[in-house]
Design a protein around this motif. Structure first.
Motif, PDB file in Angstrom:
ATOM      1  N   ASP A 147       0.873  -1.180   0.000  1.00 28.30           N
ATOM      2  CA  ASP A 147       0.000   0.000   0.000  1.00 28.30           C
ATOM      3  C   ASP A 147       0.906   1.225   0.000  1.00 28.30           C
ATOM      4  O   ASP A 147       1.723   1.394   0.921  1.00 28.30           O
ATOM      5  N   VAL A 148       0.741   2.067  -1.024  1.00 32.13           N
ATOM      6  CA  VAL A 148       1.628   3.217  -1.205  1.00 32.13           C
ATOM      7  C   VAL A 148       0.796   4.494  -1.131  1.00 32.13           C
ATOM      8  O   VAL A 148      -0.229   4.624  -1.830  1.00 32.13           O
ATOM      9  N   ARG A 149       1.216   5.407  -0.272  1.00 31.75           N
ATOM     10  CA  ARG A 149       0.560   6.716  -0.206  1.00 31.75           C
ATOM     11  C   ARG A 149       1.208   7.625  -1.235  1.00 31.75           C
ATOM     12  O   ARG A 149       2.404   7.900  -1.195  1.00 31.75           O
ATOM     13  N   MET A 150       0.371   8.115  -2.183  1.00 30.63           N
ATOM     14  CA  MET A 150       0.885   8.937  -3.258  1.00 30.63           C
ATOM     15  C   MET A 150       0.994  10.393  -2.802  1.00 30.63           C
ATOM     16  O   MET A 150       0.547  10.764  -1.704  1.00 30.63           O
ATOM     17  N   LYS A 151       1.531  11.255  -3.634  1.00 35.42           N
ATOM     18  CA  LYS A 151       1.742  12.648  -3.278  1.00 35.42           C
ATOM     19  C   LYS A 151       0.427  13.403  -3.091  1.00 35.42           C
ATOM     20  O   LYS A 151       0.380  14.390  -2.341  1.00 35.42           O
ATOM     21  N   ASP A 152      -0.636  12.967  -3.757  1.00 33.47           N
ATOM     22  CA  ASP A 152      -1.933  13.630  -3.600  1.00 33.47           C
ATOM     23  C   ASP A 152      -2.710  13.131  -2.388  1.00 33.47           C
ATOM     24  O   ASP A 152      -3.868  13.516  -2.169  1.00 33.47           O
ATOM     25  N   GLY A 153      -2.126  12.264  -1.600  1.00 32.19           N
ATOM     26  CA  GLY A 153      -2.778  11.759  -0.388  1.00 32.19           C
ATOM     27  C   GLY A 153      -3.514  10.455  -0.570  1.00 32.19           C
ATOM     28  O   GLY A 153      -3.933   9.835   0.422  1.00 32.19           O
ATOM     29  N   SER A 154      -3.720  10.008  -1.793  1.00 31.02           N
ATOM     30  CA  SER A 154      -4.427   8.750  -2.029  1.00 31.02           C
ATOM     31  C   SER A 154      -3.498   7.565  -1.748  1.00 31.02           C
ATOM     32  O   SER A 154      -2.270   7.697  -1.752  1.00 31.02           O
ATOM     33  N   VAL A 155      -4.121   6.430  -1.498  1.00 35.49           N
ATOM     34  CA  VAL A 155      -3.377   5.196  -1.224  1.00 35.49           C
ATOM     35  C   VAL A 155      -3.637   4.216  -2.371  1.00 35.49           C
ATOM     36  O   VAL A 155      -4.806   3.957  -2.718  1.00 35.49           O
ATOM     37  N   ARG A 156      -2.581   3.718  -2.935  1.00 40.51           N
ATOM     38  CA  ARG A 156      -2.695   2.804  -4.065  1.00 40.51           C
ATOM     39  C   ARG A 156      -2.040   1.479  -3.695  1.00 40.51           C
ATOM     40  O   ARG A 156      -0.937   1.448  -3.140  1.00 40.51           O
ATOM     41  N   THR A 157      -2.744   0.381  -4.001  1.00 42.92           N
ATOM     42  CA  THR A 157      -2.207  -0.959  -3.746  1.00 42.92           C
ATOM     43  C   THR A 157      -1.566  -1.490  -5.022  1.00 42.92           C
ATOM     44  O   THR A 157      -2.217  -1.547  -6.075  1.00 42.92           O
ATOM     45  N   VAL A 219      10.863  -4.055   1.363  1.00 48.71           N
ATOM     46  CA  VAL A 219      10.666  -2.618   1.192  1.00 48.71           C
ATOM     47  C   VAL A 219      11.810  -2.024   0.364  1.00 48.71           C
ATOM     48  O   VAL A 219      11.590  -1.193  -0.530  1.00 48.71           O
ATOM     49  N   MET A 220      13.023  -2.439   0.649  1.00 50.51           N
ATOM     50  CA  MET A 220      14.164  -1.961  -0.128  1.00 50.51           C
ATOM     51  C   MET A 220      14.018  -2.335  -1.598  1.00 50.51           C
ATOM     52  O   MET A 220      14.280  -1.525  -2.504  1.00 50.51           O
ATOM     53  N   ARG A 221      13.573  -3.554  -1.872  1.00 48.33           N
ATOM     54  CA  ARG A 221      13.399  -3.986  -3.262  1.00 48.33           C
ATOM     55  C   ARG A 221      12.277  -3.195  -3.950  1.00 48.33           C
ATOM     56  O   ARG A 221      12.393  -2.855  -5.137  1.00 48.33           O
ATOM     57  N   LEU A 222      11.191  -2.899  -3.226  1.00 51.57           N
ATOM     58  CA  LEU A 222      10.102  -2.135  -3.833  1.00 51.57           C
ATOM     59  C   LEU A 222      10.562  -0.735  -4.229  1.00 51.57           C
ATOM     60  O   LEU A 222      10.226  -0.239  -5.310  1.00 51.57           O
ATOM     61  N   TYR A 223      11.302  -0.088  -3.348  1.00 50.01           N
ATOM     62  CA  TYR A 223      11.789   1.254  -3.677  1.00 50.01           C
ATOM     63  C   TYR A 223      12.759   1.228  -4.858  1.00 50.01           C
ATOM     64  O   TYR A 223      12.930   2.232  -5.544  1.00 50.01           O
ATOM     65  N   ARG A 224      13.386   0.105  -5.107  1.00 52.53           N
ATOM     66  CA  ARG A 224      14.348   0.014  -6.211  1.00 52.53           C
ATOM     67  C   ARG A 224      13.697  -0.318  -7.536  1.00 52.53           C
ATOM     68  O   ARG A 224      14.105   0.188  -8.583  1.00 52.53           O
ATOM     69  N   THR A 225      12.671  -1.178  -7.510  1.00 56.46           N
ATOM     70  CA  THR A 225      12.162  -1.734  -8.758  1.00 56.46           C
ATOM     71  C   THR A 225      10.711  -1.399  -9.071  1.00 56.46           C
ATOM     72  O   THR A 225      10.324  -1.428 -10.246  1.00 56.46           O
ATOM     73  N   ASP A 226       9.890  -1.105  -8.063  1.00 56.30           N
ATOM     74  CA  ASP A 226       8.464  -0.882  -8.316  1.00 56.30           C
ATOM     75  C   ASP A 226       8.215   0.597  -8.651  1.00 56.30           C
ATOM     76  O   ASP A 226       8.526   1.476  -7.842  1.00 56.30           O
ATOM     77  N   PRO A 227       7.646   0.902  -9.832  1.00 56.79           N
ATOM     78  CA  PRO A 227       7.431   2.304 -10.212  1.00 56.79           C
ATOM     79  C   PRO A 227       6.489   3.039  -9.260  1.00 56.79           C
ATOM     80  O   PRO A 227       6.708   4.214  -8.946  1.00 56.79           O
ATOM     81  N   SER A 229       5.908   2.472  -6.030  1.00 58.27           N
ATOM     82  CA  SER A 229       6.568   2.726  -4.744  1.00 58.27           C
ATOM     83  C   SER A 229       7.586   3.849  -4.854  1.00 58.27           C
ATOM     84  O   SER A 229       7.773   4.623  -3.899  1.00 58.27           O
ATOM     85  N   ARG A 230       8.218   3.989  -5.986  1.00 56.18           N
ATOM     86  CA  ARG A 230       9.210   5.042  -6.165  1.00 56.18           C
ATOM     87  C   ARG A 230       8.572   6.422  -6.198  1.00 56.18           C
ATOM     88  O   ARG A 230       9.224   7.423  -5.880  1.00 56.18           O
ATOM     89  N   LEU A 231       7.288   6.500  -6.573  1.00 54.43           N
ATOM     90  CA  LEU A 231       6.600   7.793  -6.662  1.00 54.43           C
ATOM     91  C   LEU A 231       5.918   8.188  -5.353  1.00 54.43           C
ATOM     92  O   LEU A 231       5.476   9.334  -5.216  1.00 54.43           O
ATOM     93  N   GLY A 232       5.799   7.255  -4.416  1.00 47.61           N
ATOM     94  CA  GLY A 232       5.126   7.560  -3.154  1.00 47.61           C
ATOM     95  C   GLY A 232       5.912   7.034  -1.974  1.00 47.61           C
ATOM     96  O   GLY A 232       7.130   6.877  -2.027  1.00 47.61           O
ATOM     97  N   VAL A 233       5.166   6.760  -0.878  1.00 46.84           N
ATOM     98  CA  VAL A 233       5.766   6.253   0.357  1.00 46.84           C
ATOM     99  C   VAL A 233       5.051   4.956   0.719  1.00 46.84           C
ATOM    100  O   VAL A 233       3.807   4.915   0.804  1.00 46.84           O
ATOM    101  N   VAL A 234       5.810   3.890   0.944  1.00 47.86           N
ATOM    102  CA  VAL A 234       5.234   2.591   1.267  1.00 47.86           C
ATOM    103  C   VAL A 234       4.696   2.625   2.695  1.00 47.86           C
ATOM    104  O   VAL A 234       5.420   2.969   3.640  1.00 47.86           O
ATOM    105  N   GLN A 235       3.420   2.274   2.861  1.00 49.99           N
ATOM    106  CA  GLN A 235       2.778   2.268   4.173  1.00 49.99           C
ATOM    107  C   GLN A 235       2.701   0.860   4.768  1.00 49.99           C
ATOM    108  O   GLN A 235       2.995   0.674   5.951  1.00 49.99           O
ATOM    109  N   ARG A 236       2.306  -0.111   3.952  1.00 48.17           N
ATOM    110  CA  ARG A 236       2.188  -1.485   4.414  1.00 48.17           C
ATOM    111  C   ARG A 236       2.685  -2.418   3.319  1.00 48.17           C
ATOM    112  O   ARG A 236       2.659  -2.080   2.125  1.00 48.17           O
TER     113      ARG A 236
END
Length: 280
Positions: A147-157, A219-227, A229-236
């Motif tokens: 679950d990634v919180r995007m810059k606009d405040g929405s959460v995307r799975t 989490v480290m792998r998501l920040y490296r490879t998942d587009p 996750s790289r644009l937001g902040v991983v919550q769960r």
């Protein structure tokens, strides 16, 4: 014509000797320029020919050339001998350490266990499961979603990301794959399954530690490879394993299921320092 003067008395007149008759075909009767070699004098026929020095029939034999260490000077022979001795000692020590790491517990391994572990792990670790009575017959892949919180405040799975497939792609065709690509994720999952019950509950402090260890890796792998996750902040994050049986050969006649089996872990909340990129 005047008459020749008469010789005084008491003087004998010597007659000019006649030349001996030379048979035809001898050099004297040959035309000028046709004598052998054009020389005016010839060696007597009865003189033996001058002996000639024998011509060597092959190369003169030489002493065999020195090869290997014998061709080196004494100084370099000593250096080469010392180098061979050092390599031999190093190989002997390495084989001894590996043997102690896989041998049953004994006095030496108990007394020097830390030194053996420091030498063997992690580069020279031995996995004997291939030679066990029941070797591994399954392919296990570790997958994750977040679950990634995007810059606009929405959460995307995000969708499921196959981390084991990423490691396999990095290893395939690579003659010297890194230890991280080969073992980091696999050992983390083995650590977790060994410290959790069948219903995914941690057992003791090691169970909680295994969850934290695996969570940081994914989490480290998501920040490296998942587009996403790289644009937001991983919550769960949620981790699962996909197990597929290795199909037996056609001649064995054995029948096994080819359907994947999933083991899904509960959602884990990512801590503040991890979410802020502390494990990127």
């Amino acid at each position: 014509m005047p008459e020749a003067p008469e010789a005084p008395e008491g003087t004998e007149i010597q007659e000019k000797p006649e030349s001996p008759a030379v048979p035809e075909g001898t050099p004297e009767h040959l035309p000028a320029g046709e004598h052998d070699g054009g020389s005016a004098e010839q060696e007597p026929a009865d003189q033996p020919p001058t002996p000639q020095a024998p011509t060597p029939q092959g190369p003169t034999p030489q002493a065999p050339a020195l090869r290997g260490l014998a061709a080196l000077s004494l100084r370099y022979q000593v250096v080469a001998a010392l180098a061979v001795a050092v390599v031999a000692v190093g190989v002997g020590v390495h084989l001894l350490m590996v043997f102690l790491s896989v041998a049953p517990q004994n006095t030496v391994s108990k007394q020097h266990g830390k030194a053996v572990a420091a030498w063997v792990f992690p580069e020279f670790e031995q996995n004997w499961k291939l030679f066990a009575p029941n070797p591994l017959q399954q392919n296990i892949a570790v997958q994750v979603r977040a679950d990634v919180r995007m810059k606009d405040g929405s959460v995307r799975t995000t969708g499921w990301t196959d981390l084991s497939a990423q490691d396999g792609a990095a290893i395939d065709g690579n003659p010297v794959p890194s230890h991280t690509q080969q073992n980091e994720l696999r050992r983390a999952w083995d650590f977790l399954t060994a410290t959790h019950t069948a219903d995914n509950r941690p057992v003791g402090l090691r169970g909680s530690l295994s969850e934290e260890y695996l969570r940081r890796i994914v989490v480290m792998r998501l920040y490296r490879t998942d587009p996403t996750s790289r644009l937001g902040v991983v919550q769960r994050v949620q981790v699962r394993s996909c197990t597929v049986n290795v199909q037996p050969p056609s001649w064995s006649g054995e029948q096994v299921s080819d359907k994947p089996f999933y083991r899904v872990l509960p959602w884990w909340t990512v801590s503040a320092d991890e979410a802020a990129g502390g494990v990127r």
